[in-house]
Enzyme design. Structure first.
Site, PDB file in Angstrom:
ATOM      1  N   TYR A   1       3.437   5.773  11.564  1.00  0.00           N
ATOM      2  CA  TYR A   1       3.715   4.394  11.977  1.00  0.00           C
ATOM      3  C   TYR A   1       4.613   3.588  11.037  1.00  0.00           C
ATOM      4  O   TYR A   1       4.855   2.430  11.287  1.00  0.00           O
ATOM      5  CB  TYR A   1       2.413   3.648  12.225  1.00  0.00           C
TER       6      TYR A   1
ATOM      7  N   ARG B   1       0.860  -1.175   0.000  1.00  0.00           N
ATOM      8  CA  ARG B   1       0.000   0.000   0.000  1.00  0.00           C
ATOM      9  C   ARG B   1       0.901   1.230   0.000  1.00  0.00           C
ATOM     10  O   ARG B   1       1.457   1.596   1.026  1.00  0.00           O
ATOM     11  CB  ARG B   1      -0.869  -0.016   1.267  1.00  0.00           C
TER      12      ARG B   1
ATOM     13  N   HIS C   1      -3.478   4.854   4.494  1.00  0.00           N
ATOM     14  CA  HIS C   1      -4.610   3.912   4.501  1.00  0.00           C
ATOM     15  C   HIS C   1      -5.820   4.504   3.772  1.00  0.00           C
ATOM     16  O   HIS C   1      -6.403   3.887   2.886  1.00  0.00           O
ATOM     17  CB  HIS C   1      -4.982   3.552   5.938  1.00  0.00           C
TER      18      HIS C   1
HETATM   19  C1  LIG Z   1     -14.586  -5.450  10.973  1.00  0.00           C
HETATM   20  C2  LIG Z   1     -13.857  -4.175  10.794  1.00  0.00           C
HETATM   21  N1  LIG Z   1     -13.000  -3.776  11.732  1.00  0.00           N
HETATM   22  C3  LIG Z   1     -12.334  -2.617  11.605  1.00  0.00           C
HETATM   23  C4  LIG Z   1     -12.509  -1.827  10.512  1.00  0.00           C
HETATM   24  C5  LIG Z   1     -11.745  -0.507  10.352  1.00  0.00           C
HETATM   25  N2  LIG Z   1     -10.760  -0.704   9.288  1.00  0.00           N
HETATM   26  C6  LIG Z   1     -11.026  -0.329   8.034  1.00  0.00           C
HETATM   27  S1  LIG Z   1      -9.856  -0.856   6.975  1.00  0.00           S
HETATM   28  C7  LIG Z   1      -8.947  -1.555   8.185  1.00  0.00           C
HETATM   29  C8  LIG Z   1      -7.683  -2.276   7.861  1.00  0.00           C
HETATM   30  C9  LIG Z   1      -7.904  -3.287   6.799  1.00  0.00           C
HETATM   31  O1  LIG Z   1      -6.715  -3.936   6.527  1.00  0.00           O
HETATM   32  P1  LIG Z   1      -6.593  -4.921   5.291  1.00  0.00           P
HETATM   33  O2  LIG Z   1      -7.594  -6.007   5.435  1.00  0.00           O
HETATM   34  O3  LIG Z   1      -5.173  -5.348   5.225  1.00  0.00           O
HETATM   35  O4  LIG Z   1      -6.993  -4.059   4.029  1.00  0.00           O
HETATM   36  P2  LIG Z   1      -6.261  -2.780   3.458  1.00  0.00           P
HETATM   37  O5  LIG Z   1      -6.768  -1.594   4.198  1.00  0.00           O
HETATM   38  O6  LIG Z   1      -4.806  -2.966   3.651  1.00  0.00           O
HETATM   39  O7  LIG Z   1      -6.657  -2.730   2.032  1.00  0.00           O
HETATM   40  C10 LIG Z   1      -9.570  -1.379   9.410  1.00  0.00           C
HETATM   41  C11 LIG Z   1      -9.030  -1.855  10.700  1.00  0.00           C
HETATM   42  C12 LIG Z   1     -13.425  -2.264   9.551  1.00  0.00           C
HETATM   43  N3  LIG Z   1     -13.697  -1.541   8.467  1.00  0.00           N
HETATM   44  N4  LIG Z   1     -14.059  -3.436   9.705  1.00  0.00           N
END
Ligand SMILES: Cc1ncc(C[n+]2csc(CCOP(=O)(O)OP(=O)(O)O)c2C)c(N)n1
Ligand SMILES: Cc1ncc(C[n+]2csc(CCOP(=O)(O)OP(=O)(O)O)c2C)c(N)n1
Ligand SMILES: [Mg+2]
Ligand SMILES: [Mg+2]
Lengths: 320, 356, 320, 356
Positions: free
Chosen positions: B270, B257, B261
């Site tokens: 971080y 990424r 975020h």
């Molecule tokens: C169940 C849930 N917990 C927390 C969140 C808040 N949140 C949104 S994206 C994210 C991280 C997601 O990480 P990843 O699965 O690696 O996807 P990326 O963002 O790297 O595409 C979090 C913690 C959420 N959307 N859904």
């Protein structure tokens, strides 16, 4: 017409839905060879085979999520969760997804699915096997909740739920499974969702109950001119029937097994306090389970509303 | 009879292009030059649409937005392998997937302005609504896969997820079901090394994400997620496997990424800038461009022309998105359920009469 | 005394709890190096280190389950769920376990834990980031639910929740995070759980609100002799203050963001309809979010109770 | 650079005793004869207490009861390895674990009559309440393990689960956390081949359950779960590993549920009698008895004496359980929370005044 108990009536409904519509699939833990732990799905696997009636792994969120996908694909899943107490891990799938996919997709996808699950107390079963947390699901726009109270309504509501274009939680009062028997029409029929039933007519007070408490409310009300409403659909509940009855009787008593605070009784009372207060002659009373962790079998009779507690409340209301 | 080894497993990694665009000819997927060019065009379109989203967001013309910068190969390479009838279950960062499948960019932008109508999927596509509750949508893919199999449709359900999503219980329940029922499902994990501020290492102690497939008895493979051809190849194989009744595959695409975020995040809090730099050298667009150049299919002039024409279509999409009339209050009610309850009808009336 | 916003007040409360009591641990997704997505835990990881303040994997049921074990072991976990909309997958852990371990173990084990989570609308955030499903948790005996409405109550309720011997869900109204600022006492202090606060005194009607709606209710009530009750603890709610106020004013208006049907407003109304109806001069009104899937940002202002809608209800009540 | 293998894994199985009680001397755990005898006594005690529970249930003196018949070795062998300070997280079928740890049998019986007081764990033990929501309690073990590590206590958290429980999302979330944080946790899975009527094969497509550990980067091992010494050995190793900071282990004990799921079940509806017969030959008690006989530690007279004395203590437990006064209604309120709300106090009064 055959005399059936609740289990048989639901079983017949499932059998007819499977036979009539090949989009209908029945699945859950132990529903196939075992016929369900209460035998509600007995015989269906033998008749319809693995593709229509199948066991799932022990994963409730998974069961509901699977039903969401199947229904979005155009099928009519009827998923069983073994007990209401085990739906809690599936609440995210129910509330975040089943309830919202129609809205999120602007109607492109929808979830015409049924989640069947035994609920309620009075069967001397272990922890989490006697939950009555229907109110949680009544606060989720997009989800319908129904509870039959007799073999006939059990069959009719089930078939209505299966045909409904949206997700329906169908709660089966375990205490009634084999307690009530009545003649049930053989051919498939519908008991419409969203409509309450006047189980006893009367004009001195209105009693609202559902599921296994209806049976108790009716016993308690025998000697009173009480209008006893069998709610049948808890969400969306039948506001019109409720308000019309209270307009007539001026007194309202609500009976449910769930803990009092935040139970569905609160919404019914609040609705009347908002839209029908002018006809009230007395406080709105609720006879409910207590605000406690549902007790194990040796204490459960102290928690479930008893005929005596209901009568006491009736008497109190009639003093106004 | 003492300690005995009763099972062996191996995890494979697939790479087709080197960072310099050299190719392992044995693995080169049988695509035409036109298709190679199309892949590159989609990578570029994704990047430019993403860049534009970020600038619209800065100007207050779009809400919070999750950038796909750096992950274009994983998205485009996989989506390019899909058939028309397949069903797609996106997570929330799949701009490249939407564009590769032909989803209208204007509509995608509308969604990110906070307009539910942006998720109305055109009838010719089967893309489920963007999923915000991380990891929960794999079960829907399992359900659709089962439905397809039930109807004997040649459909594969393809779910996108991140490294973070592999920690959720639903991930486990879904892939376990996929294994049990032998479902035509492909789970494409973009391991972009971060879940907001939580690193891949802090997300699981498993050496690879691909090996999580072993828990479910399904196929698992790791691919270089910045290599559009490797991703295409792995996805094609997984789709073929699924379509022929072989069951599910979990594909770990190792990528990065490159952005924050979302626009609400500041990754400098971080992570080390050096890490970003290391990955910049492995930019998926650059790699594909070098491949095309080596093949004599591409030069600077073509690059300029492409960018110009893509920017124009992005402009058009922005214009179309912004020309859309805002939704009316009644829109909130319309799809809550098929038929409104009497209370909802009353509320709809009250709300349409009043103002916010 | 420093002037702090809500985020700073909570941060200060967490810092003081960590400093005072080494049983306190703070964890959740992105709470360590990142300081939380709203910066509520900013600086805590740097000050207290990995063992006291740490990130978790993306697993909400896991986060709550971990807190249950930690609290049963004698620690004081303060777990963050990133948004209320992501607690749904943790409801089984909350309702089946955190709420019941004291009862199931007959007091041998208990779960003195806090689940902090941002909640409520008005911040133009994506789906599931503006949920207001507090009522679900108010129907779970064994669980307390609190919602601060100001920086001072935020700090005091947080410290009270951390000291409480039972599980507390602490909901942080995101719309207020940086909207409200006030002087907050530097030293640690407690705002007792279970006690509402009279935010404005008055005698013509009673308005009950909490969290971000309190701010709106107060604006709407400026020109009326309305008694505005800041509920603060939703479960168990302060029945006495509610009933005393309605006994005085004879009129009740409840304001909340959540969908109307089955919201906590229903319980408040039902309580008054049961225990205080004799003093009522008018129907009990509820101004709430609609019974819809919470809309995305472009429509959310149509759903959240507005000052105008609240005033309209006040005027209506005063006509009685 | 083509397809490359980037990770290898193996799953091991451990057996110490053959079905005939012969022993692999190299693996024989260093226990005294007294300890071997104690293990056998606990196996017998478990079986007899279980038999009694079933007959009490038939007489209506006990509620629905889940029998541990056939699983005694997995329960006793593992519990025997624990230290006094370890914390135990039972599922609902662990009679042998409770007895091995010294939990009063009378209290255990009380629980199964439907009396919450039956779960009040004596202060010298750390046994969490019986867990009915399958698979959800592993997280509590993870929390306790983390708490113990935080306080530098030499405690291991030991969770019991079934094959069915491995399908739940919480299983995944808990063991993934155990891996990430390197927690002192041992998960003991009694793979008894059935989850009510759902067979092990229908529960997951994974070849072994032990390999699920690979998804979490923790140790996983399969043992012959009807071999009390193998279970003891594997548990001891896992505990030592955990105590020395090595992290978590998942142990799959292959065993068999020889009874119905509970007294409310009828297993003939869904499984072949022949399967039961095959497993009967591998009875865990018989095997240990043969081992003791071969070692010259046991004969028929001793068997008779043991059974007699154990039956006596079971009789005493039944008597004690049945002499307990029934709980009073107020008991429902007492532990709902530390302090009752004003409404709960009102309800308590109402309910103590009235009758059911
Ligand atoms: C169940 C849930 N917990 C927390 C969140 C808040 N949140 C949104 S994206 C994210 C991280 C997601 O990480 P990843 O699965 O690696 O996807 P990326 O963002 O790297 O595409 C979090 C913690 C959420 N959307 N859904
Ligand atoms: C979450 C949940 N779902 C369903 C049930 C009903 N149920 C009780 S035991 C059981 C099977 C458990 O199988 P397994 O984990 O293998 O344990 P075993 O019964 O074999 O000891 C089921 C489905 C439950 N108790 N909890
Ligand atoms: Mg990621
Ligand atoms: Mg089992």
């Amino acid at each position: 017409m055959a005399v059936l108990n609740l289990v048989q009536a639901i079983n017949q409904g499932l059998q007819q839905a499977l036979a009539e519509d090949e989009r209908v699939l029945v699945f859950g833990e132990d529903v196939a060879a075992n016929g369900g732990v209460f035998r509600v799905t007995e015989g269906l696997h033998a008749e319809f085979g693995d593709a229509r009636v199948f066991d799932t792994p022990l994963a409730e969120s998974g069961i509901v999520g699977l039903a969401i996908g199947l229904s979005a694909y155009g099928l009519r899943p009827v998923a069983e969760i073994q007990f209401l107490g085990f739906t809690y891990s599936a609440i995210e799938q129910i509330y975040t997804h089943a309830a919202r996919i129609r809205a999120r997709s602007r109607g492109r996808f929808s979830c015409p699915m049924v989640i069947r699950t035994p609920y309620g107390g009075g069967i001397k079963a272990p922890e989490l096997h006697e939950e009555s947390s229907e109110a949680l699901f009544c606060h989720m726009p997009g989800i319908k909740v129904v509870v039959p109270s007799t073999p006939s309504t059990a069959k009719g509501l089930l078939l209505a739920a299966i045909q409904d274009p949206d997700p329906v939680i169908y709660l089966e009062p375990t205490r009634l499974y084999r307690l009530l028997k009545e003649e049930v029409a053989e051919e498939p029929y519908i008991t419409p969702l969203g409509q309450a039933r006047i189980a006893q007519a009367g004009d001195q007070l209105t009693i609202v109950a559902w599921g296994s408490m209806l049976e108790r409310a009716l016993r308690a009300a025998r000697n009173y001119s009480a209008e006893v409403i069998d709610l049948l659909t808890l969400s969306p509940f039948d506001r019109e029937t409720l308000l019309a009855s209270v307009a007539k009787t001026g007194r309202l008593l609500i009976v449910h097994e769930a803990p009092k605070t935040g139970g569905l009784g609160a919404e019914l009372a609040a609705t009347v306090a908002e839209e029908g207060i002018m006809s009230l002659k007395a406080p709105i009373l609720r006879v409910t389970g207590y605000d406690v962790v549902p007790p194990l079998p040796l204490l459960e009779d102290f928690n479930l509303p008893s005929e005596e507690r209901i009568i006491k409340a009736i008497e109190e209301l009639l003093r106004y | 009879m003492p300690r005995e080894t009763i099972a062996h497993f191996e995890i494979e990694r697939l790479e087709v292009l080197t960072p310099h665009g050299e190719v392992d000819t044995e693995l080169l997927p049988p695509l035409s030059d036109k298709q190679f060019l199309r892949l590159y065009e989609l990578l570029q379109l994704t990047r430019l649409s993403d860049e534009r989203a970020l600038s619209l967001q800065r100007e207050g013309r779009l809400g919070t937005f999750p950038s796909s910068l750096g992950q274009e190969a994983a998205q485009v390479g996989s989506a390019f392998a899909l058939s028309h009838e397949d069903w797609v279950f996106p997570s929330f960062r799949e701009l490249g997937v939407f564009l590769s499948l032909g989803y209208p960019l204007a509509r995608y932008y509308r969604y990110w302005t906070g307009d539910e109508r942006g998720l109305l999927c055109p009838p010719e596509l089967n893309i489920f609504p963007i999923n915000i509750a991380v990891g929960t949508h794999l079960l829907h893919a399992a359900g659709v896969a089962m439905g397809a199999r039930y109807r004997a449709d040649p459909v594969v359900a393809v779910a996108y997820l991140g490294d973070g999503a592999t920690s959720k219980g639903d991930f486990h329940e879904a892939l376990n079901m996929a294994g049990i029922y032998g479902l035509p499902l492909v789970a494409i994990c973009q391991n972009n090394q971060w879940a907001i501020s939580v690193s891949r290492k802090s997300q699981t102690a498993a050496e690879t994400l691909a090996q999580k497939a072993l828990a479910f008895g399904i196929r698992g493979i790791q691919v270089d997620g910045n290599d559009v051809l490797a991703v295409y190849l792995a996805t094609s194989e997984a789709l073929a496997h699924a379509r022929s009744g072989g069951g599910a595959t979990f594909i770990e695409c190792e990528t990065y990424r490159m952005s924050d975020h979302t626009t609400a995040d500041d990754a400098r809090r971080y992570r080390e800038p050096a890490e970003l730099e290391r990955w910049r050298a492995r930019d998926p667009l650059l790699r594909m461009r070098r491949f095309l150049e080596r093949r004599g299919l591409w030069d600077d002039a073509e690059q300029t022309a492409l960018e110009q024409s893509l920017r124009q279509s992005v402009d058009q999409a922005v214009a179309a998105a912004e020309a859309t009339a805002p939704p009316v209050a009644a829109e909130m009610f319309h799809y809550t359920c098929y038929e409104l309850s009497s209370r909802q009808q009353q509320q709809l009336k009250e709300c349409s009469d009043g103002s916010p």
